[in-house]
Design a protein around this motif. Structure first.
Motif, PDB file in Angstrom:
ATOM      1  N   HIS A   1      -2.979   5.420   2.143  1.00 22.32           N
ATOM      2  CA  HIS A   1      -1.557   5.659   2.427  1.00 22.32           C
ATOM      3  C   HIS A   1      -1.024   4.641   3.437  1.00 22.32           C
ATOM      4  O   HIS A   1       0.112   4.171   3.307  1.00 22.32           O
ATOM      5  CB  HIS A   1      -1.344   7.088   2.935  1.00 22.32           C
ATOM      6  N   ASP A   2      -1.844   4.301   4.422  1.00 22.50           N
ATOM      7  CA  ASP A   2      -1.449   3.265   5.385  1.00 22.50           C
ATOM      8  C   ASP A   2      -1.214   1.953   4.636  1.00 22.50           C
ATOM      9  O   ASP A   2      -0.259   1.223   4.914  1.00 22.50           O
ATOM     10  CB  ASP A   2      -2.544   3.048   6.442  1.00 22.50           C
ATOM     11  N   ALA A   3      -2.107   1.663   3.689  1.00 24.06           N
ATOM     12  CA  ALA A   3      -2.007   0.417   2.922  1.00 24.06           C
ATOM     13  C   ALA A   3      -0.760   0.414   2.033  1.00 24.06           C
ATOM     14  O   ALA A   3      -0.081  -0.607   1.900  1.00 24.06           O
ATOM     15  CB  ALA A   3      -3.263   0.225   2.060  1.00 24.06           C
ATOM     16  N   ALA A   4      -0.457   1.552   1.441  1.00 22.09           N
ATOM     17  CA  ALA A   4       0.727   1.624   0.576  1.00 22.09           C
ATOM     18  C   ALA A   4       2.013   1.472   1.397  1.00 22.09           C
ATOM     19  O   ALA A   4       2.951   0.798   0.976  1.00 22.09           O
ATOM     20  CB  ALA A   4       0.738   2.947  -0.193  1.00 22.09           C
ATOM     21  N   VAL A   5       2.026   2.086   2.575  1.00 29.13           N
ATOM     22  CA  VAL A   5       3.215   1.999   3.434  1.00 29.13           C
ATOM     23  C   VAL A   5       3.474   0.551   3.848  1.00 29.13           C
ATOM     24  O   VAL A   5       4.621   0.102   3.887  1.00 29.13           O
ATOM     25  CB  VAL A   5       3.044   2.913   4.678  1.00 29.13           C
ATOM     26  N   THR A   6       2.408  -0.186   4.137  1.00 25.82           N
ATOM     27  CA  THR A   6       2.588  -1.564   4.612  1.00 25.82           C
ATOM     28  C   THR A   6       2.672  -2.568   3.466  1.00 25.82           C
ATOM     29  O   THR A   6       2.874  -3.758   3.711  1.00 25.82           O
ATOM     30  CB  THR A   6       1.442  -1.984   5.546  1.00 25.82           C
ATOM     31  N   GLY A   7       2.496  -2.111   2.248  1.00 22.13           N
ATOM     32  CA  GLY A   7       2.621  -3.014   1.104  1.00 22.13           C
ATOM     33  C   GLY A   7       1.323  -3.650   0.670  1.00 22.13           C
ATOM     34  O   GLY A   7       1.293  -4.438  -0.286  1.00 22.13           O
ATOM     35  N   ALA A   8       0.215  -3.301   1.337  1.00 24.36           N
ATOM     36  CA  ALA A   8      -1.085  -3.879   0.973  1.00 24.36           C
ATOM     37  C   ALA A   8      -1.654  -3.229  -0.281  1.00 24.36           C
ATOM     38  O   ALA A   8      -2.626  -3.713  -0.853  1.00 24.36           O
ATOM     39  CB  ALA A   8      -2.068  -3.734   2.131  1.00 24.36           C
ATOM     40  N   MET A   9      -1.071  -2.115  -0.686  1.00 23.28           N
ATOM     41  CA  MET A   9      -1.509  -1.426  -1.901  1.00 23.28           C
ATOM     42  C   MET A   9      -0.265  -1.097  -2.728  1.00 23.28           C
ATOM     43  O   MET A   9       0.774  -0.721  -2.173  1.00 23.28           O
ATOM     44  CB  MET A   9      -2.230  -0.138  -1.515  1.00 23.28           C
ATOM     45  N   ASP A  10      -0.389  -1.221  -4.028  1.00 23.79           N
ATOM     46  CA  ASP A  10       0.739  -0.977  -4.926  1.00 23.79           C
ATOM     47  C   ASP A  10       1.119   0.509  -4.910  1.00 23.79           C
ATOM     48  O   ASP A  10       0.302   1.362  -5.265  1.00 23.79           O
ATOM     49  CB  ASP A  10       0.337  -1.410  -6.341  1.00 23.79           C
ATOM     50  N   GLU A  11       2.337   0.822  -4.510  1.00 21.02           N
ATOM     51  CA  GLU A  11       2.734   2.231  -4.386  1.00 21.02           C
ATOM     52  C   GLU A  11       2.911   2.911  -5.747  1.00 21.02           C
ATOM     53  O   GLU A  11       2.998   4.138  -5.814  1.00 21.02           O
ATOM     54  CB  GLU A  11       4.007   2.365  -3.545  1.00 21.02           C
ATOM     55  N   SER A  12       2.952   2.153  -6.823  1.00 24.89           N
ATOM     56  CA  SER A  12       3.101   2.775  -8.143  1.00 24.89           C
ATOM     57  C   SER A  12       1.856   3.571  -8.545  1.00 24.89           C
ATOM     58  O   SER A  12       1.862   4.329  -9.503  1.00 24.89           O
ATOM     59  CB  SER A  12       3.406   1.722  -9.212  1.00 24.89           C
ATOM     60  N   TYR A  13       0.785   3.404  -7.779  1.00 21.06           N
ATOM     61  CA  TYR A  13      -0.444   4.182  -7.979  1.00 21.06           C
ATOM     62  C   TYR A  13      -0.170   5.667  -7.734  1.00 21.06           C
ATOM     63  O   TYR A  13      -0.835   6.539  -8.293  1.00 21.06           O
ATOM     64  CB  TYR A  13      -1.504   3.654  -7.001  1.00 21.06           C
TER      65      TYR A  13
ATOM     66  N   LYS B   1      10.853   5.021   8.414  1.00 17.85           N
ATOM     67  CA  LYS B   1      10.831   5.647   9.742  1.00 17.85           C
ATOM     68  C   LYS B   1       9.993   4.864  10.755  1.00 17.85           C
ATOM     69  O   LYS B   1      10.219   4.971  11.960  1.00 17.85           O
ATOM     70  CB  LYS B   1      10.237   7.065   9.652  1.00 17.85           C
ATOM     71  N   LEU B   2       8.998   4.137  10.288  1.00 12.38           N
ATOM     72  CA  LEU B   2       8.043   3.509  11.214  1.00 12.38           C
ATOM     73  C   LEU B   2       8.714   2.494  12.131  1.00 12.38           C
ATOM     74  O   LEU B   2       9.534   1.683  11.693  1.00 12.38           O
ATOM     75  CB  LEU B   2       6.950   2.785  10.428  1.00 12.38           C
ATOM     76  N   THR B   3       8.325   2.530  13.401  1.00  3.81           N
ATOM     77  CA  THR B   3       8.782   1.496  14.326  1.00  3.81           C
ATOM     78  C   THR B   3       8.111   0.174  13.955  1.00  3.81           C
ATOM     79  O   THR B   3       7.074   0.151  13.266  1.00  3.81           O
ATOM     80  CB  THR B   3       8.406   1.833  15.774  1.00  3.81           C
ATOM     81  N   GLU B   4       8.677  -0.895  14.428  1.00  4.20           N
ATOM     82  CA  GLU B   4       8.099  -2.219  14.174  1.00  4.20           C
ATOM     83  C   GLU B   4       6.647  -2.295  14.690  1.00  4.20           C
ATOM     84  O   GLU B   4       5.765  -2.814  14.015  1.00  4.20           O
ATOM     85  CB  GLU B   4       8.970  -3.282  14.866  1.00  4.20           C
ATOM     86  N   GLU B   5       6.423  -1.745  15.882  1.00  4.39           N
ATOM     87  CA  GLU B   5       5.070  -1.786  16.482  1.00  4.39           C
ATOM     88  C   GLU B   5       4.070  -1.027  15.617  1.00  4.39           C
ATOM     89  O   GLU B   5       2.956  -1.488  15.384  1.00  4.39           O
ATOM     90  CB  GLU B   5       5.074  -1.159  17.884  1.00  4.39           C
ATOM     91  N   ASN B   6       4.485   0.147  15.153  1.00  3.17           N
ATOM     92  CA  ASN B   6       3.553   0.949  14.356  1.00  3.17           C
ATOM     93  C   ASN B   6       3.305   0.340  12.981  1.00  3.17           C
ATOM     94  O   ASN B   6       2.199   0.403  12.455  1.00  3.17           O
ATOM     95  CB  ASN B   6       4.059   2.392  14.233  1.00  3.17           C
ATOM     96  N   TYR B   7       4.345  -0.259  12.410  1.00  2.00           N
ATOM     97  CA  TYR B   7       4.164  -0.948  11.123  1.00  2.00           C
ATOM     98  C   TYR B   7       3.158  -2.098  11.278  1.00  2.00           C
ATOM     99  O   TYR B   7       2.217  -2.232  10.486  1.00  2.00           O
ATOM    100  CB  TYR B   7       5.512  -1.476  10.619  1.00  2.00           C
ATOM    101  N   ARG B   8       3.333  -2.891  12.327  1.00  2.77           N
ATOM    102  CA  ARG B   8       2.431  -4.033  12.553  1.00  2.77           C
ATOM    103  C   ARG B   8       1.005  -3.570  12.806  1.00  2.77           C
ATOM    104  O   ARG B   8       0.040  -4.193  12.368  1.00  2.77           O
ATOM    105  CB  ARG B   8       2.905  -4.864  13.754  1.00  2.77           C
ATOM    106  N   TRP B   9       0.896  -2.481  13.541  1.00  6.83           N
ATOM    107  CA  TRP B   9      -0.440  -1.948  13.842  1.00  6.83           C
ATOM    108  C   TRP B   9      -1.131  -1.492  12.551  1.00  6.83           C
ATOM    109  O   TRP B   9      -2.282  -1.854  12.303  1.00  6.83           O
ATOM    110  CB  TRP B   9      -0.322  -0.789  14.836  1.00  6.83           C
ATOM    111  N   LEU B  10      -0.428  -0.717  11.715  1.00  5.13           N
ATOM    112  CA  LEU B  10      -1.016  -0.275  10.442  1.00  5.13           C
ATOM    113  C   LEU B  10      -1.412  -1.483   9.586  1.00  5.13           C
ATOM    114  O   LEU B  10      -2.459  -1.493   8.946  1.00  5.13           O
ATOM    115  CB  LEU B  10      -0.033   0.607   9.661  1.00  5.13           C
ATOM    116  N   TYR B  11      -0.546  -2.478   9.598  1.00  4.96           N
ATOM    117  CA  TYR B  11      -0.783  -3.695   8.801  1.00  4.96           C
ATOM    118  C   TYR B  11      -2.058  -4.409   9.244  1.00  4.96           C
ATOM    119  O   TYR B  11      -2.712  -5.076   8.443  1.00  4.96           O
ATOM    120  CB  TYR B  11       0.433  -4.621   8.954  1.00  4.96           C
ATOM    121  N   SER B  12      -2.413  -4.237  10.514  1.00  2.00           N
ATOM    122  CA  SER B  12      -3.551  -4.982  11.073  1.00  2.00           C
ATOM    123  C   SER B  12      -4.893  -4.281  10.893  1.00  2.00           C
ATOM    124  O   SER B  12      -5.940  -4.830  11.230  1.00  2.00           O
ATOM    125  CB  SER B  12      -3.335  -5.201  12.579  1.00  2.00           C
TER     126      SER B  12
END
Ligand SMILES: [Fe+2]
Length: 243
Positions: A63-75, A90-101
């Protein structure tokens, strides 16, 4: 040393708070999170904030991967996809970057941590059926004595060797040269084993013992926030049943 293992929080701050309070009270040496911090629930930022503030080593969930675009959400089916898009907004910029990392794996000398099947961490496969555990027999020599995984939201341990995989009780784990273990750690914020209480686990690295802890939390509050946010009501209703 004792490691508290948490996973599949799914934006449920009520469950996460109760679990972290209990871990603090017990005084374990460290906490590792196997991913899916977000998705389904209504408090993605609160959950990311508390885990980031505590510097908890965290892996990437699907789910973290889908939110950040690392996984195709059509799954995902429509309700889950809506929650993924809602979370992304809803995610803040900091939290989005953190999940992405976040990384897929964290492996030490005697133990491995993954969100899903160790055989292919980026594939996000379950290990709940015998054949899924058996898929690891071909790489059994490459596995650490025990691997901890999230993803299934269930409490389930497999013992695997080159020839077979069998379901075992967590109290029957006996670390040896011939057998490798894969332990599903359950879910903090959305249990699916018909026990609605929040779940986490503790691995005693010295005694080689695994313990599961279940804790009551304010399910109604977490569910009401899901309903109020306009997310699929199923995500709130299932919390009461642990399904
Ligand atoms: Fe999950």
């Amino acid at each position: 040393m004792k490691t508290a293992i948490i996973t599949d929080i799914h934006s449920n701050i009520e469950a996460l708070t109760v679990v972290l309070d209990d871990i603090d009270r017990q005084g374990y040496d460290r906490i590792i999170c196997l991913g899916d911090v977000v998705g389904y629930g209504a408090d993605p930022n609160a959950c990311c904030d508390v885990i980031r503030e505590r510097n908890i080593l965290t892996l990437l969930g699907n789910h973290d991967a889908a939110v950040t675009g690392a996984m195709d959400e059509s799954y995902y089916y429509q309700g889950a996809r809506n929650a993924i898009q809602w979370t992304r907004d809803k995610l803040t910029e900091e939290n989005y970057r953190w999940l992405y990392s976040l990384p897929y794996t964290y492996v030490e000398e005697d133990v491995g941590f993954f969100h899903s099947a160790p055989v292919m961490p980026s594939g996000f496969f379950y290990v709940v059926q015998n054949q899924e555990a058996m898929a690891h027999s071909q790489i059994v020599d490459r596995l650490k004595p025990i691997s901890f995984i999230g993803h299934a939201h269930q409490v389930m341990v497999f013992a695997i060797n080159a020839k077979q995989a069998v379901l075992v009780k967590h109290t029957d784990i006996k670390i040896s040269n011939h057998t490798r273990y894969i332990a599903n750690i359950g879910s903090v914020g959305q249990p699916r084993d018909r026990d609605p209480r929040a779940c986490y686990a503790v691995w005693d690295h010295t005694a080689k013992k695994l313990e599961y802890i279940r804790l009551e939390y304010d399910i109604k509050s977490a569910a009401d926030k899901i309903f109020a946010a306009g997310l699929d009501s199923k995500f709130g209703n299932r919390l009461f049943k642990g399904l």
